[in-house]
Design a protein around this motif. Sequence first.
Motif, PDB file in Angstrom:
ATOM      1  N   SER A  58      84.259  83.538  34.734  1.00 57.94           N
ATOM      2  CA  SER A  58      85.564  83.127  33.851  1.00 57.94           C
ATOM      3  C   SER A  58      86.630  83.856  33.540  1.00 57.94           C
ATOM      4  O   SER A  58      87.907  84.021  33.771  1.00 57.94           O
ATOM      5  CB  SER A  58      85.255  82.253  32.799  1.00 57.94           C
ATOM      6  N   LEU A  59      86.070  85.534  33.261  1.00 58.72           N
ATOM      7  CA  LEU A  59      86.798  86.544  33.039  1.00 58.72           C
ATOM      8  C   LEU A  59      87.536  86.960  34.281  1.00 58.72           C
ATOM      9  O   LEU A  59      88.873  87.500  34.342  1.00 58.72           O
ATOM     10  CB  LEU A  59      86.126  87.687  32.157  1.00 58.72           C
ATOM     11  N   ALA A  60      86.871  86.979  35.429  1.00 59.33           N
ATOM     12  CA  ALA A  60      87.481  87.263  36.761  1.00 59.33           C
ATOM     13  C   ALA A  60      88.575  86.459  37.115  1.00 59.33           C
ATOM     14  O   ALA A  60      89.471  86.810  37.595  1.00 59.33           O
ATOM     15  CB  ALA A  60      86.365  87.325  37.851  1.00 59.33           C
ATOM     16  N   ARG A  61      88.576  85.225  36.793  1.00 59.23           N
ATOM     17  CA  ARG A  61      89.576  84.111  37.042  1.00 59.23           C
ATOM     18  C   ARG A  61      90.512  84.053  36.048  1.00 59.23           C
ATOM     19  O   ARG A  61      91.601  83.351  36.303  1.00 59.23           O
ATOM     20  CB  ARG A  61      88.724  82.722  37.308  1.00 59.23           C
ATOM     21  N   ARG A  62      90.446  84.922  34.829  1.00 57.15           N
ATOM     22  CA  ARG A  62      91.676  84.843  33.995  1.00 57.15           C
ATOM     23  C   ARG A  62      93.187  84.802  34.192  1.00 57.15           C
ATOM     24  O   ARG A  62      93.746  84.107  33.998  1.00 57.15           O
ATOM     25  CB  ARG A  62      91.124  85.711  32.791  1.00 57.15           C
ATOM     26  N   ARG A  63      93.351  85.904  35.085  1.00 56.17           N
ATOM     27  CA  ARG A  63      94.408  86.329  35.661  1.00 56.17           C
ATOM     28  C   ARG A  63      95.082  85.029  36.568  1.00 56.17           C
ATOM     29  O   ARG A  63      96.053  84.527  36.422  1.00 56.17           O
ATOM     30  CB  ARG A  63      94.484  87.556  36.551  1.00 56.17           C
TER      31      ARG A  63
ATOM     32  N   VAL B  69      72.149  83.255  33.070  1.00 58.11           N
ATOM     33  CA  VAL B  69      73.203  82.052  33.690  1.00 58.11           C
ATOM     34  C   VAL B  69      74.640  82.281  32.620  1.00 58.11           C
ATOM     35  O   VAL B  69      75.705  82.250  33.262  1.00 58.11           O
ATOM     36  CB  VAL B  69      72.667  80.609  33.592  1.00 58.11           C
ATOM     37  N   SER B  70      74.356  82.269  31.491  1.00 60.86           N
ATOM     38  CA  SER B  70      75.461  82.291  30.600  1.00 60.86           C
ATOM     39  C   SER B  70      76.506  83.329  31.024  1.00 60.86           C
ATOM     40  O   SER B  70      77.591  83.374  31.063  1.00 60.86           O
ATOM     41  CB  SER B  70      75.181  81.976  29.253  1.00 60.86           C
ATOM     42  N   ASN B  71      75.780  84.531  31.160  1.00 56.01           N
ATOM     43  CA  ASN B  71      76.420  85.851  31.261  1.00 56.01           C
ATOM     44  C   ASN B  71      77.258  85.807  32.633  1.00 56.01           C
ATOM     45  O   ASN B  71      78.430  86.144  32.685  1.00 56.01           O
ATOM     46  CB  ASN B  71      75.485  86.861  31.255  1.00 56.01           C
ATOM     47  N   LEU B  72      76.697  84.967  33.769  1.00 57.58           N
ATOM     48  CA  LEU B  72      77.311  84.922  34.950  1.00 57.58           C
ATOM     49  C   LEU B  72      78.219  83.950  34.975  1.00 57.58           C
ATOM     50  O   LEU B  72      79.570  84.257  35.393  1.00 57.58           O
ATOM     51  CB  LEU B  72      76.162  84.444  36.013  1.00 57.58           C
ATOM     52  N   LEU B  73      78.334  83.127  34.179  1.00 53.93           N
ATOM     53  CA  LEU B  73      79.491  81.959  34.034  1.00 53.93           C
ATOM     54  C   LEU B  73      80.567  82.864  33.238  1.00 53.93           C
ATOM     55  O   LEU B  73      81.873  82.597  33.441  1.00 53.93           O
ATOM     56  CB  LEU B  73      78.995  80.658  33.358  1.00 53.93           C
ATOM     57  N   LEU B  74      80.228  83.693  32.219  1.00 52.53           N
ATOM     58  CA  LEU B  74      81.276  84.186  31.398  1.00 52.53           C
ATOM     59  C   LEU B  74      81.919  85.179  32.209  1.00 52.53           C
ATOM     60  O   LEU B  74      83.203  85.175  32.220  1.00 52.53           O
ATOM     61  CB  LEU B  74      80.634  84.870  30.020  1.00 52.53           C
ATOM     62  N   VAL B  75      81.297  85.925  33.020  1.00 53.14           N
ATOM     63  CA  VAL B  75      81.998  87.208  33.957  1.00 53.14           C
ATOM     64  C   VAL B  75      82.853  86.281  34.872  1.00 53.14           C
ATOM     65  O   VAL B  75      83.821  86.787  35.256  1.00 53.14           O
ATOM     66  CB  VAL B  75      80.898  87.951  34.529  1.00 53.14           C
TER      67      VAL B  75
END
Length: 125
Positions: free
Chosen positions: A105-110, A97-103
């Motif tokens: 957030s990285l996808a929405r960074r831009r 779950v933490s990895n999914l949330l991290l990915v």
Amino acid sequence: MQAHFDSTGYKLEDRGARWIEGFVRLRPGVTPEQAQEEVSAVAKRLETDYPDTNRGRGIKLMPLWQTPFNNAGALFPTLATALAVVFLVLLIACANVSNLLLVRSLARRREITVRLALAAGAAAC
């Protein structure tokens, strides 16, 4: 129904039968030593009232996992192993779950960078 299956007599009326096992839960504030004293007093009264069947017999309180009849003590290693497996599975699930949330957030960074550059408030993100 017992009379149909066992012709030796009704077991609850046989004072010499030693097959009954009881389970108790101590009241809050009662120590095992106090409970043992009370049960021992009952056993002494029974020995006085029924000397033929209760002479030399006593009652001993013990934790459930130490009882000799239900073999609960043998289950402890199995339960400990099951607890370890459950803990490991829970740890893996939390890591996923933490990895999914991290990915995510990285996808929405831009997207978030562009919104902040356009002076959009933090609530709009």
